[in-house]
Motif scaffolding. Structure first.
Motif, PDB file in Angstrom:
ATOM      1  N   ILE A  41       0.693  -1.198   0.049  1.00 16.06           N
ATOM      2  CA  ILE A  41      -0.105  -0.115   0.051  1.00 16.06           C
ATOM      3  C   ILE A  41       0.967   1.099  -0.148  1.00 16.06           C
ATOM      4  N   PRO A  42       1.081   1.962  -0.802  1.00 16.88           N
ATOM      5  CA  PRO A  42       2.068   2.967  -1.065  1.00 16.88           C
ATOM      6  C   PRO A  42       1.450   4.240  -0.069  1.00 16.88           C
ATOM      7  N   ASP A  43       2.562   4.838   0.191  1.00 15.56           N
ATOM      8  CA  ASP A  43       2.196   5.920   1.262  1.00 15.56           C
ATOM      9  C   ASP A  43       1.873   7.185   0.435  1.00 15.56           C
ATOM     10  N   ASP A  44       2.106   7.585  -0.852  1.00 15.29           N
ATOM     11  CA  ASP A  44       1.648   8.567  -1.605  1.00 15.29           C
ATOM     12  C   ASP A  44       2.008   8.165  -3.049  1.00 15.29           C
ATOM     13  N   ILE A  45       1.463   9.055  -3.851  1.00 17.76           N
ATOM     14  CA  ILE A  45       1.514   8.619  -5.420  1.00 17.76           C
ATOM     15  C   ILE A  45       2.832   8.664  -5.968  1.00 17.76           C
ATOM     16  N   SER A  46       4.013   9.259  -5.351  1.00 18.73           N
ATOM     17  CA  SER A  46       5.280   9.021  -5.790  1.00 18.73           C
ATOM     18  C   SER A  46       5.719   7.772  -5.876  1.00 18.73           C
ATOM     19  N   SER A  47       5.377   6.796  -5.190  1.00 16.95           N
ATOM     20  CA  SER A  47       5.282   5.304  -5.238  1.00 16.95           C
ATOM     21  C   SER A  47       5.187   4.659  -6.542  1.00 16.95           C
ATOM     22  N   ARG A  48       4.306   5.055  -7.155  1.00 14.62           N
ATOM     23  CA  ARG A  48       3.810   4.843  -8.644  1.00 14.62           C
ATOM     24  C   ARG A  48       3.150   3.523  -8.829  1.00 14.62           C
ATOM     25  N   PHE A 108      11.173  -4.101  -7.707  1.00 19.27           N
ATOM     26  CA  PHE A 108       9.842  -3.961  -7.113  1.00 19.27           C
ATOM     27  C   PHE A 108       9.744  -4.904  -5.810  1.00 19.27           C
ATOM     28  N   LEU A 109      10.147  -6.176  -5.833  1.00 24.86           N
ATOM     29  CA  LEU A 109      10.005  -6.975  -4.646  1.00 24.86           C
ATOM     30  C   LEU A 109      10.969  -6.429  -3.390  1.00 24.86           C
ATOM     31  N   ASN A 110      12.200  -6.326  -3.990  1.00 25.13           N
ATOM     32  CA  ASN A 110      13.087  -5.660  -3.096  1.00 25.13           C
ATOM     33  C   ASN A 110      12.741  -4.585  -2.284  1.00 25.13           C
ATOM     34  N   TYR A 111      12.600  -3.452  -3.208  1.00 27.42           N
ATOM     35  CA  TYR A 111      12.255  -2.045  -2.541  1.00 27.42           C
ATOM     36  C   TYR A 111      10.764  -1.857  -1.859  1.00 27.42           C
ATOM     37  N   ASN A 112       9.925  -2.366  -2.572  1.00 28.50           N
ATOM     38  CA  ASN A 112       8.530  -2.071  -2.209  1.00 28.50           C
ATOM     39  C   ASN A 112       7.996  -3.028  -1.208  1.00 28.50           C
TER      40      ASN A 112
END
Length: 119
Positions: A41-48, A108-112
């Protein structure tokens, strides 16, 4: 911890006419599988991106348009806990090589999701 679910977002969509199967093998252990099941669940839209796990599949969507970019199909019934099939929606990064696709997914798996894959 909040677990991401598809019904958190109303704008998700799938382009079932334009998709392709990729053969990428990604192995996980049980701790990584638990992180995967929690989704992102992204914190804000900059997560994309956003992600949720449903029916042994991790879905990765655009946060802005809701388009599904990838479906990572996991075999979690065996001891191997591996992703053996990925469905890629063609509109997202249509000219990427398999190496570039693999790199994006692992990043994506690593960072998100904070999962380092076991290759």
């Amino acid at each position: 911890m909040v677990i991401a679910k598809k019904d958190f977002w109303e704008h998700l969509k799938f382009d079932n006419e334009n998709k392709a199967d990729l053969k990428i093998k990604i192995n996980l252990d049980n701790n990584q599988l638990d992180k995967l099941k929690a989704g992102y669940i992204p914190d804000d839209i900059s997560s994309r991106y956003l992600a949720y796990f449903e029916n042994e599949t991790l879905f990765i969507h655009s946060i802005m348009g809701g388009d599904c970019y990838y479906e990572l199909k996991f075999d979690i019934k065996s001891n191997s806990l591996c992703c053996n099939k990925i469905i890629k929606y063609i509109r997202f990064r249509p000219n990427e090589s398999i190496e570039q696709e693999t790199s994006f997914i692992k990043s994506f798996l690593n960072y998100n999701l904070n999962i380092k894959t076991l290759d």
